[in-house]
Write a protein that holds these residues in place. Sequence first.
Motif, PDB file in Angstrom:
ATOM      1  N   VAL A  87      50.600   7.050  26.207  1.00 48.85           N
ATOM      2  CA  VAL A  87      51.095   6.962  27.587  1.00 48.85           C
ATOM      3  C   VAL A  87      51.589   5.553  27.896  1.00 48.85           C
ATOM      4  N   GLY A  88      50.879   4.535  27.389  1.00 45.98           N
ATOM      5  CA  GLY A  88      51.321   3.156  27.608  1.00 45.98           C
ATOM      6  C   GLY A  88      52.664   2.860  26.969  1.00 45.98           C
ATOM      7  N   VAL A  89      52.932   3.441  25.805  1.00 45.43           N
ATOM      8  CA  VAL A  89      54.228   3.249  25.149  1.00 45.43           C
ATOM      9  C   VAL A  89      55.336   3.936  25.943  1.00 45.43           C
ATOM     10  N   LEU A  90      55.006   5.041  26.583  1.00 39.91           N
ATOM     11  CA  LEU A  90      56.021   5.770  27.351  1.00 39.91           C
ATOM     12  C   LEU A  90      56.471   5.027  28.602  1.00 39.91           C
ATOM     13  N   VAL A  91      55.651   4.128  29.123  1.00 36.23           N
ATOM     14  CA  VAL A  91      55.984   3.457  30.390  1.00 36.23           C
ATOM     15  C   VAL A  91      57.316   2.707  30.299  1.00 36.23           C
ATOM     16  N   PRO A  92      57.520   1.777  29.355  1.00 36.49           N
ATOM     17  CA  PRO A  92      58.829   1.101  29.317  1.00 36.49           C
ATOM     18  C   PRO A  92      59.957   2.008  28.884  1.00 36.49           C
ATOM     19  N   LEU A  93      59.658   3.045  28.098  1.00 42.33           N
ATOM     20  CA  LEU A  93      60.717   3.945  27.650  1.00 42.33           C
ATOM     21  C   LEU A  93      61.290   4.762  28.803  1.00 42.33           C
ATOM     22  N   VAL A  94      60.415   5.329  29.627  1.00 47.14           N
ATOM     23  CA  VAL A  94      60.917   6.124  30.752  1.00 47.14           C
ATOM     24  C   VAL A  94      61.564   5.231  31.801  1.00 47.14           C
ATOM     25  N   PHE A  95      61.071   4.000  31.928  1.00 46.77           N
ATOM     26  CA  PHE A  95      61.715   3.066  32.861  1.00 46.77           C
ATOM     27  C   PHE A  95      63.129   2.732  32.397  1.00 46.77           C
ATOM     28  N   LEU A  96      63.297   2.539  31.099  1.00 48.21           N
ATOM     29  CA  LEU A  96      64.631   2.275  30.559  1.00 48.21           C
ATOM     30  C   LEU A  96      65.533   3.486  30.705  1.00 48.21           C
ATOM     31  N   SER A 121      70.376   9.653  35.248  1.00 53.43           N
ATOM     32  CA  SER A 121      69.125   8.909  35.425  1.00 53.43           C
ATOM     33  C   SER A 121      67.987   9.763  35.962  1.00 53.43           C
ATOM     34  N   LEU A 122      68.289  10.982  36.436  1.00 56.43           N
ATOM     35  CA  LEU A 122      67.256  11.835  37.019  1.00 56.43           C
ATOM     36  C   LEU A 122      66.191  12.280  36.011  1.00 56.43           C
ATOM     37  N   PRO A 123      66.544  12.628  34.759  1.00 65.84           N
ATOM     38  CA  PRO A 123      65.471  12.947  33.803  1.00 65.84           C
ATOM     39  C   PRO A 123      64.514  11.789  33.565  1.00 65.84           C
ATOM     40  N   GLY A 124      65.028  10.581  33.513  1.00 64.76           N
ATOM     41  CA  GLY A 124      64.145   9.426  33.381  1.00 64.76           C
ATOM     42  C   GLY A 124      63.250   9.249  34.584  1.00 64.76           C
ATOM     43  N   LEU A 125      63.790   9.530  35.773  1.00 59.58           N
ATOM     44  CA  LEU A 125      62.976   9.444  36.984  1.00 59.58           C
ATOM     45  C   LEU A 125      61.872  10.497  36.979  1.00 59.58           C
ATOM     46  N   ALA A 126      62.208  11.718  36.552  1.00 55.76           N
ATOM     47  CA  ALA A 126      61.190  12.773  36.482  1.00 55.76           C
ATOM     48  C   ALA A 126      60.115  12.430  35.458  1.00 55.76           C
ATOM     49  N   ALA A 127      60.517  11.900  34.308  1.00 54.10           N
ATOM     50  CA  ALA A 127      59.537  11.491  33.302  1.00 54.10           C
ATOM     51  C   ALA A 127      58.670  10.344  33.811  1.00 54.10           C
ATOM     52  N   GLY A 128      59.268   9.459  34.600  1.00 53.08           N
ATOM     53  CA  GLY A 128      58.486   8.372  35.189  1.00 53.08           C
ATOM     54  C   GLY A 128      57.427   8.881  36.154  1.00 53.08           C
ATOM     55  N   TYR A 129      57.779   9.908  36.927  1.00 54.43           N
ATOM     56  CA  TYR A 129      56.789  10.527  37.812  1.00 54.43           C
ATOM     57  C   TYR A 129      55.653  11.152  37.016  1.00 54.43           C
ATOM     58  N   LEU A 130      55.983  11.781  35.903  1.00 56.03           N
ATOM     59  CA  LEU A 130      54.958  12.408  35.080  1.00 56.03           C
ATOM     60  C   LEU A 130      54.006  11.366  34.499  1.00 56.03           C
ATOM     61  N   VAL A 131      54.556  10.278  33.985  1.00 58.78           N
ATOM     62  CA  VAL A 131      53.718   9.217  33.426  1.00 58.78           C
ATOM     63  C   VAL A 131      52.885   8.553  34.515  1.00 58.78           C
ATOM     64  N   ALA A 132      53.496   8.314  35.666  1.00 62.35           N
ATOM     65  CA  ALA A 132      52.745   7.727  36.776  1.00 62.35           C
ATOM     66  C   ALA A 132      51.618   8.638  37.232  1.00 62.35           C
ATOM     67  N   GLY A 171      45.864   1.039  27.164  1.00 60.26           N
ATOM     68  CA  GLY A 171      47.149   1.400  27.752  1.00 60.26           C
ATOM     69  C   GLY A 171      48.002   0.191  28.091  1.00 60.26           C
ATOM     70  N   LEU A 172      47.365  -0.869  28.595  1.00 61.48           N
ATOM     71  CA  LEU A 172      48.122  -2.076  28.946  1.00 61.48           C
ATOM     72  C   LEU A 172      48.682  -2.762  27.713  1.00 61.48           C
ATOM     73  N   MET A 173      47.897  -2.858  26.655  1.00 65.12           N
ATOM     74  CA  MET A 173      48.380  -3.480  25.425  1.00 65.12           C
ATOM     75  C   MET A 173      49.511  -2.671  24.809  1.00 65.12           C
ATOM     76  N   ALA A 174      49.431  -1.345  24.871  1.00 66.54           N
ATOM     77  CA  ALA A 174      50.509  -0.514  24.351  1.00 66.54           C
ATOM     78  C   ALA A 174      51.792  -0.698  25.166  1.00 66.54           C
ATOM     79  N   THR A 175      51.658  -0.818  26.475  1.00 70.13           N
ATOM     80  CA  THR A 175      52.831  -1.029  27.324  1.00 70.13           C
ATOM     81  C   THR A 175      53.500  -2.367  27.036  1.00 70.13           C
ATOM     82  N   LEU A 182      61.158  -3.564  22.719  1.00 72.57           N
ATOM     83  CA  LEU A 182      62.455  -3.213  23.288  1.00 72.57           C
ATOM     84  C   LEU A 182      63.281  -4.450  23.626  1.00 72.57           C
ATOM     85  N   ILE A 183      62.637  -5.463  24.173  1.00 75.34           N
ATOM     86  CA  ILE A 183      63.359  -6.705  24.503  1.00 75.34           C
ATOM     87  C   ILE A 183      63.870  -7.376  23.241  1.00 75.34           C
ATOM     88  N   THR A 184      63.049  -7.370  22.177  1.00 70.93           N
ATOM     89  CA  THR A 184      63.468  -7.974  20.914  1.00 70.93           C
ATOM     90  C   THR A 184      64.668  -7.241  20.315  1.00 70.93           C
TER      91      THR A 184
END
Length: 222
Positions: A87-96, A121-132, A171-175, A182-184
Motif C-alpha cells: 500500500v505504501g508503494v502505491l501512494v506515489p504511483l496513484v498520485f502520479l 486523470s479520473l482513474p488515478g483519482l479513484a485509485a487514490g481514494y481506494l488507497v486513502a 508503510g512510510l518507508m515503502a512510500t 520515481l524521482i531518480t
Amino acid sequence: MSGTSAKPKRRKAAGPALRYEHRPGRPPSRSRVKTSVGDRLFGCMVLPGFVVLIMPLVLFDMYWGHELWGDFASKWPGGAYAFAAFVGVLVPLVFLAWVWPLTRMKWKAGKGRSLAWAAASLPGLAAGYLVAGVIATTVRPKRRRNWDGDCFSEGGPCWVHAHYPWLWAVGLMATLSAAALLITLFLKYGGRSGSIEPSTSEPAAAPTPRSATGTGGHLPPA
C-alpha cells in the motif's frame, strides 16, 4: 485711531469642481452582480463538495475496514506488514497517475484535448481514494475515550495497532522509497527527451586572410 483691532476674516475654501452624488435608484454594475452571485454559489458548494469527497472514505471504513485488516491483510503473501509495504508503494504511483495527466492540459491548445487529459486523470483519482481508504482504516481516534469496543474488535484501528505496532513505519518507508525511485528515474530519463546532444564534429575553420575564398591559396584536387 481706535484701540480695538478687527480680526481678518478667513476666506472660504473653494468648493470641489465635481462631486459624486449617489442616486438611490441607480442599479449596481454588472461586474458586482456577477461577483456576488459567484461568491454565493461557491459558498453553497463548499459543504456539499466536502461531503462528496469524504463520504467514500467513511463508507470504506464502515463496511470493509475490519475485514480488510482482520482477514485479507493477514492472508497476503508475507502477512500484514507486506501488505502495508504494498500500500505504501502505491501512494506515489496513484498520485502520479492522477497528477501527470493534469499537467498535460493546455486550454489554449485545445479544449477537447484538455478535457480528454482531465478524464484520463479520473482513474488515478479513484485509485487514490481506494488507497486513502485503506490507510484511513488504521487511524485511531485522537481521544482515548473514543477507543470503544468496535475500535478493539478484530480488524479495528486499535486492534491493528496492538497486533502490528510497526505498521505505520513499514508503510512510510515503502512510500518514501518508491517516491525516491520515481524521482531518480525522472531525473535520469525524463530530461533527455528535450535535451540536445552536443555535436562531436569540429567547427569549420575560419577563412585565412590570404585568400578571399578561404582556401588559403590551395586549389582543390582535380
